[in-house]
Design a protein around this motif. Sequence first.
Motif, PDB file in Angstrom:
ATOM      1  N   SER A  10       2.628 -69.509   3.635  1.00 36.99           N
ATOM      2  CA  SER A  10       4.017 -69.060   3.602  1.00 36.99           C
ATOM      3  C   SER A  10       4.094 -67.720   4.310  1.00 36.99           C
ATOM      4  O   SER A  10       3.092 -67.026   4.480  1.00 36.99           O
ATOM      5  N   SER A  11       5.302 -67.374   4.728  1.00 41.30           N
ATOM      6  CA  SER A  11       5.517 -66.092   5.389  1.00 41.30           C
ATOM      7  C   SER A  11       6.999 -65.759   5.298  1.00 41.30           C
ATOM      8  O   SER A  11       7.848 -66.658   5.269  1.00 41.30           O
ATOM      9  N   GLN A  12       7.308 -64.470   5.252  1.00 46.86           N
ATOM     10  CA  GLN A  12       8.701 -64.058   5.259  1.00 46.86           C
ATOM     11  C   GLN A  12       8.836 -62.689   5.898  1.00 46.86           C
ATOM     12  O   GLN A  12       7.880 -61.915   5.960  1.00 46.86           O
ATOM     13  N   VAL A  13      10.031 -62.420   6.388  1.00 48.00           N
ATOM     14  CA  VAL A  13      10.326 -61.132   6.993  1.00 48.00           C
ATOM     15  C   VAL A  13      11.587 -60.583   6.334  1.00 48.00           C
ATOM     16  O   VAL A  13      12.532 -61.323   6.071  1.00 48.00           O
ATOM     17  N   THR A  14      11.540 -59.282   6.018  1.00 48.08           N
ATOM     18  CA  THR A  14      12.686 -58.625   5.405  1.00 48.08           C
ATOM     19  C   THR A  14      13.132 -57.451   6.260  1.00 48.08           C
ATOM     20  O   THR A  14      12.335 -56.842   6.970  1.00 48.08           O
ATOM     21  N   VAL A  15      14.412 -57.157   6.172  1.00 48.98           N
ATOM     22  CA  VAL A  15      15.009 -55.965   6.775  1.00 48.98           C
ATOM     23  C   VAL A  15      15.855 -55.326   5.685  1.00 48.98           C
ATOM     24  O   VAL A  15      16.696 -56.000   5.074  1.00 48.98           O
ATOM     25  N   ALA A  16      15.623 -54.052   5.424  1.00 49.06           N
ATOM     26  CA  ALA A  16      16.355 -53.317   4.379  1.00 49.06           C
ATOM     27  C   ALA A  16      16.311 -54.087   3.049  1.00 49.06           C
ATOM     28  O   ALA A  16      17.332 -54.265   2.378  1.00 49.06           O
ATOM     29  N   ASP A  17      15.127 -54.560   2.698  1.00 47.97           N
ATOM     30  CA  ASP A  17      14.874 -55.273   1.438  1.00 47.97           C
ATOM     31  C   ASP A  17      15.601 -56.611   1.304  1.00 47.97           C
ATOM     32  O   ASP A  17      15.676 -57.166   0.217  1.00 47.97           O
ATOM     33  N   CYS A  18      16.146 -57.139   2.399  1.00 47.00           N
ATOM     34  CA  CYS A  18      16.794 -58.452   2.385  1.00 47.00           C
ATOM     35  C   CYS A  18      15.944 -59.429   3.199  1.00 47.00           C
ATOM     36  O   CYS A  18      15.583 -59.139   4.342  1.00 47.00           O
ATOM     37  N   VAL A  19      15.644 -60.588   2.618  1.00 49.77           N
ATOM     38  CA  VAL A  19      14.889 -61.616   3.332  1.00 49.77           C
ATOM     39  C   VAL A  19      15.793 -62.201   4.414  1.00 49.77           C
ATOM     40  O   VAL A  19      16.885 -62.685   4.125  1.00 49.77           O
ATOM     41  N   ILE A  20      15.325 -62.133   5.665  1.00 45.66           N
ATOM     42  CA  ILE A  20      16.126 -62.685   6.770  1.00 45.66           C
ATOM     43  C   ILE A  20      15.477 -63.918   7.397  1.00 45.66           C
ATOM     44  O   ILE A  20      16.122 -64.639   8.148  1.00 45.66           O
ATOM     45  N   GLY A  21      14.202 -64.155   7.087  1.00 44.82           N
ATOM     46  CA  GLY A  21      13.495 -65.326   7.574  1.00 44.82           C
ATOM     47  C   GLY A  21      12.363 -65.656   6.625  1.00 44.82           C
ATOM     48  O   GLY A  21      11.664 -64.752   6.175  1.00 44.82           O
ATOM     49  N   GLN A  22      12.187 -66.933   6.336  1.00 48.94           N
ATOM     50  CA  GLN A  22      11.154 -67.334   5.377  1.00 48.94           C
ATOM     51  C   GLN A  22      10.724 -68.758   5.675  1.00 48.94           C
ATOM     52  O   GLN A  22      11.572 -69.619   5.946  1.00 48.94           O
ATOM     53  N   ILE A  23       9.404 -69.003   5.650  1.00 52.28           N
ATOM     54  CA  ILE A  23       8.875 -70.344   5.882  1.00 52.28           C
ATOM     55  C   ILE A  23       7.804 -70.679   4.855  1.00 52.28           C
ATOM     56  O   ILE A  23       7.247 -69.794   4.209  1.00 52.28           O
ATOM     57  N   GLY A  24       7.514 -71.975   4.772  1.00 51.61           N
ATOM     58  CA  GLY A  24       6.371 -72.469   4.015  1.00 51.61           C
ATOM     59  C   GLY A  24       5.219 -72.678   4.980  1.00 51.61           C
ATOM     60  O   GLY A  24       5.017 -71.888   5.914  1.00 51.61           O
TER      61      GLY A  24
END
Length: 152
Positions: A10-24
């Motif tokens: 899994s992986s995810q990216v956040t900007v200003a503590d908000c998840v903007i992209g997430q995968i399994g």
Amino acid sequence: MRVVVQRVKSSQVTVADCVIGQIGQGLNLLVGIAGTDTEAELEWMVRKCLDLRLFPDAGDEGVGRWEKSVLDIGGELLVVSQFTLYGDCRKGRRPSFDRSAPPDKARNLYEQFVAKLRQSGLRVETGEFGAMMQVFIENDGPVTLLLEREAG
């Protein structure tokens, strides 16, 4: 063009503590664009990222031969722009980013790269170009490779 390819659970990216992209399960792609890159480098890199056999056959529990690509397993992609892949640290104490593409060119090529990956039919999530991001990566294996394709 340089891409750090990481096989992930899994992986995810956040900007200003908000998840903007997430995968399994799939690939996390950290993408650096050089000032000399063209659509030819993009085409090569898209094919390489989609076709590399980085996943074991089902039932091998991660220890067998890598026989399957992200396409074969129907995996997901998280694509994050990363100009620092062209940081040159050979001189002094501060990296030089002279080989990185200027922001306008890099954004254009990055967006083309993402669009070409989406043509595969796989789920493709992204970071936010130019933003300060936090990337959370659950590397599977760990498997991490550096792909490079120079204009020429």
